[in-house]
Design a protein around this motif. Structure first.
Motif, PDB file in Angstrom:
ATOM      1  N   ILE A  32       0.838  -1.206   0.000  1.00 47.27           N
ATOM      2  CA  ILE A  32       0.000   0.000   0.000  1.00 47.27           C
ATOM      3  C   ILE A  32       0.868   1.248   0.000  1.00 47.27           C
ATOM      4  CG2 ILE A  32      -1.599   1.368   1.394  1.00 47.27           C
ATOM      5  CD1 ILE A  32      -3.013  -1.271   2.107  1.00 47.27           C
ATOM      6  N   LEU A  33       1.920   1.261   0.804  1.00 46.82           N
ATOM      7  CA  LEU A  33       2.810   2.427   0.824  1.00 46.82           C
ATOM      8  C   LEU A  33       3.406   2.679  -0.561  1.00 46.82           C
ATOM      9  CD1 LEU A  33       4.546   1.898   4.287  1.00 46.82           C
ATOM     10  CD2 LEU A  33       2.994   3.778   3.636  1.00 46.82           C
ATOM     11  N   MET A  48      -6.566   4.935   2.021  1.00 44.61           N
ATOM     12  CA  MET A  48      -5.412   4.078   2.289  1.00 44.61           C
ATOM     13  C   MET A  48      -4.694   4.487   3.565  1.00 44.61           C
ATOM     14  SD  MET A  48      -5.410   1.560   0.214  1.00 44.61           S
ATOM     15  CE  MET A  48      -7.195   1.636   0.423  1.00 44.61           C
ATOM     16  N   HIS A  49      -4.681   5.783   3.886  1.00 44.42           N
ATOM     17  CA  HIS A  49      -4.094   6.216   5.160  1.00 44.42           C
ATOM     18  C   HIS A  49      -4.881   5.620   6.324  1.00 44.42           C
ATOM     19  CE1 HIS A  49      -0.802   8.876   4.145  1.00 44.42           C
ATOM     20  NE2 HIS A  49      -1.540   9.431   3.203  1.00 44.42           N
ATOM     21  N   ARG A  50      -6.198   5.643   6.213  1.00 47.69           N
ATOM     22  CA  ARG A  50      -7.030   5.048   7.267  1.00 47.69           C
ATOM     23  C   ARG A  50      -6.811   3.534   7.331  1.00 47.69           C
ATOM     24  NH1 ARG A  50     -10.827   8.352   4.921  1.00 47.69           N
ATOM     25  NH2 ARG A  50     -12.196   6.642   4.280  1.00 47.69           N
ATOM     26  N   TYR A  51      -6.717   2.909   6.166  1.00 46.65           N
ATOM     27  CA  TYR A  51      -6.515   1.465   6.124  1.00 46.65           C
ATOM     28  C   TYR A  51      -5.167   1.093   6.741  1.00 46.65           C
ATOM     29  CZ  TYR A  51      -6.917  -3.296   4.138  1.00 46.65           C
ATOM     30  OH  TYR A  51      -7.010  -4.656   3.960  1.00 46.65           O
ATOM     31  N   LEU A  52      -4.142   1.887   6.471  1.00 43.16           N
ATOM     32  CA  LEU A  52      -2.831   1.618   7.072  1.00 43.16           C
ATOM     33  C   LEU A  52      -2.912   1.652   8.601  1.00 43.16           C
ATOM     34  CD1 LEU A  52      -0.442   3.568   4.683  1.00 43.16           C
ATOM     35  CD2 LEU A  52      -0.521   1.081   5.023  1.00 43.16           C
ATOM     36  N   ALA A 148     -15.502  -2.905   6.559  1.00 45.05           N
ATOM     37  CA  ALA A 148     -15.703  -1.461   6.427  1.00 45.05           C
ATOM     38  C   ALA A 148     -14.854  -0.892   5.287  1.00 45.05           C
ATOM     39  CB  ALA A 148     -15.365  -0.763   7.750  1.00 45.05           C
ATOM     40  N   ILE A 149     -13.607  -1.319   5.189  1.00 39.90           N
ATOM     41  CA  ILE A 149     -12.743  -0.850   4.099  1.00 39.90           C
ATOM     42  C   ILE A 149     -13.303  -1.309   2.765  1.00 39.90           C
ATOM     43  CG2 ILE A 149     -10.457  -1.154   3.027  1.00 39.90           C
ATOM     44  CD1 ILE A 149     -10.450   0.829   5.379  1.00 39.90           C
ATOM     45  N   ASP A 150     -13.752  -2.559   2.694  1.00 35.67           N
ATOM     46  CA  ASP A 150     -14.339  -3.078   1.458  1.00 35.67           C
ATOM     47  C   ASP A 150     -15.556  -2.251   1.042  1.00 35.67           C
ATOM     48  OD1 ASP A 150     -14.845  -5.017  -0.711  1.00 35.67           O
ATOM     49  OD2 ASP A 150     -16.590  -5.517   0.524  1.00 35.67           O
ATOM     50  N   GLU A 151     -16.415  -1.909   1.994  1.00 38.06           N
ATOM     51  CA  GLU A 151     -17.597  -1.102   1.673  1.00 38.06           C
ATOM     52  C   GLU A 151     -17.198   0.267   1.130  1.00 38.06           C
ATOM     53  OE1 GLU A 151     -20.333  -0.949   4.970  1.00 38.06           O
ATOM     54  OE2 GLU A 151     -20.332  -3.135   5.156  1.00 38.06           O
ATOM     55  N   GLU A 152     -16.195   0.894   1.748  1.00 37.15           N
ATOM     56  CA  GLU A 152     -15.742   2.199   1.263  1.00 37.15           C
ATOM     57  C   GLU A 152     -15.127   2.088  -0.132  1.00 37.15           C
ATOM     58  OE1 GLU A 152     -14.002   5.272   3.851  1.00 37.15           O
ATOM     59  OE2 GLU A 152     -14.058   3.714   5.407  1.00 37.15           O
ATOM     60  N   LEU A 153     -14.324   1.069  -0.345  1.00 46.75           N
ATOM     61  CA  LEU A 153     -13.735   0.860  -1.675  1.00 46.75           C
ATOM     62  C   LEU A 153     -14.818   0.626  -2.718  1.00 46.75           C
ATOM     63  CD1 LEU A 153     -10.697  -1.392  -0.771  1.00 46.75           C
ATOM     64  CD2 LEU A 153     -10.570   0.824  -1.921  1.00 46.75           C
ATOM     65  N   SER A 154     -15.832  -0.140  -2.358  1.00 44.57           N
ATOM     66  CA  SER A 154     -16.933  -0.420  -3.275  1.00 44.57           C
ATOM     67  C   SER A 154     -17.659   0.865  -3.646  1.00 44.57           C
ATOM     68  CB  SER A 154     -17.903  -1.412  -2.623  1.00 44.57           C
ATOM     69  OG  SER A 154     -18.977  -1.676  -3.487  1.00 44.57           O
ATOM     70  N   ARG A 155     -17.956   1.671  -2.636  1.00 46.02           N
ATOM     71  CA  ARG A 155     -18.629   2.958  -2.892  1.00 46.02           C
ATOM     72  C   ARG A 155     -17.791   3.849  -3.796  1.00 46.02           C
ATOM     73  NH1 ARG A 155     -20.516   2.747   2.115  1.00 46.02           N
ATOM     74  NH2 ARG A 155     -18.757   3.807   3.033  1.00 46.02           N
ATOM     75  N   MET A 156     -16.504   3.929  -3.498  1.00 41.92           N
ATOM     76  CA  MET A 156     -15.618   4.763  -4.313  1.00 41.92           C
ATOM     77  C   MET A 156     -15.564   4.252  -5.747  1.00 41.92           C
ATOM     78  SD  MET A 156     -12.289   5.589  -2.080  1.00 41.92           S
ATOM     79  CE  MET A 156     -12.289   6.795  -0.801  1.00 41.92           C
ATOM     80  N   ALA A 157     -15.439   2.963  -5.887  1.00 44.86           N
ATOM     81  CA  ALA A 157     -15.341   2.387  -7.229  1.00 44.86           C
ATOM     82  C   ALA A 157     -16.611   2.670  -8.022  1.00 44.86           C
ATOM     83  CB  ALA A 157     -15.093   0.886  -7.144  1.00 44.86           C
TER      84      ALA A 157
END
Length: 173
Positions: A32-33, A48-52, A148-157
């Motif tokens: 990710i970095l 990604m900062h939040r995911y890290l 939660a990260i998956d849901e945010e990624l899905s929304r963004m996508a």
């Protein structure tokens, strides 16, 4: 091929899986970095900062669990996570636009989330089965974090990437 000790109990399986989870989280953090140094959208960078931060929490919790379990040797390589990261990097090398690169990253990281959800769910179930309630809570929290990260990624996508990626196609018609 990696050789491992005999696994004759559910607790030993949990310990083995926990060791692999730590190495996978460390590998993902590095990936990710590196991906964040690429030309990616601000919203992706922010997520990604939040995911890290979540990954760091997972690593710390797993390290604490492994210390409590007195695991002397931890795996330094997770073949599954490595395969995901290599696949993403290979796809990224062929992407020619910022939007398609972002879509590739969203897709790849979502695939990683699904893997991690499954792995942490199994670990939570194993921990519960052997009476390690604190560890079970740690693993269950990781499941919630990944979902939660998956849901945010899905929304963004759906809202950001897909619309911008399709825009060049609409102009070409």
């Amino acid at each position: 091929m990696e050789t491992s000790n005999n696994i004759s109990s559910l607790r030993q399986l949990l310990d083995e899986d926990s060791s692999r989870l730590i190495s996978g989280e460390v590998q993902l953090k590095k990936g990710i970095l590196e991906w964040m140094t690429r030309d990616t959208p601000f919203l992706f960078q922010s997520l990604m900062h939040r995911y890290l931060g979540k990954i760091e929490n997972h690593i710390c919790g797993l390290e604490e669990f492994c210390q409590e379990e007195q695991l002397l040797s931890l795996k330094d390589f997770n073949r599954i996570m490595n395969a995901f990261i290599e696949d993403i990097n290979k796809k990224l090398s062929g992407c020619t636009s910022k939007q398609v690169k972002a879509a590739c990253l969203y897709e790849g990281i979502r695939e990683i989330c699904y893997y991690k959800i499954s792995a942490y769910q199994s670990a939570a179930a194993f921990a519960a089965a052997v009476g390690l309630n604190k560890a079970g809570q740690l693993f269950y929290q990781a499941v919630k974090d990944e979902k939660a990260i998956d849901e945010e990624l899905s929304r963004m996508a759906e809202h950001d990437i897909n619309l911008k990626t399709l825009a060049p196609l609409a102009l070409a018609k």
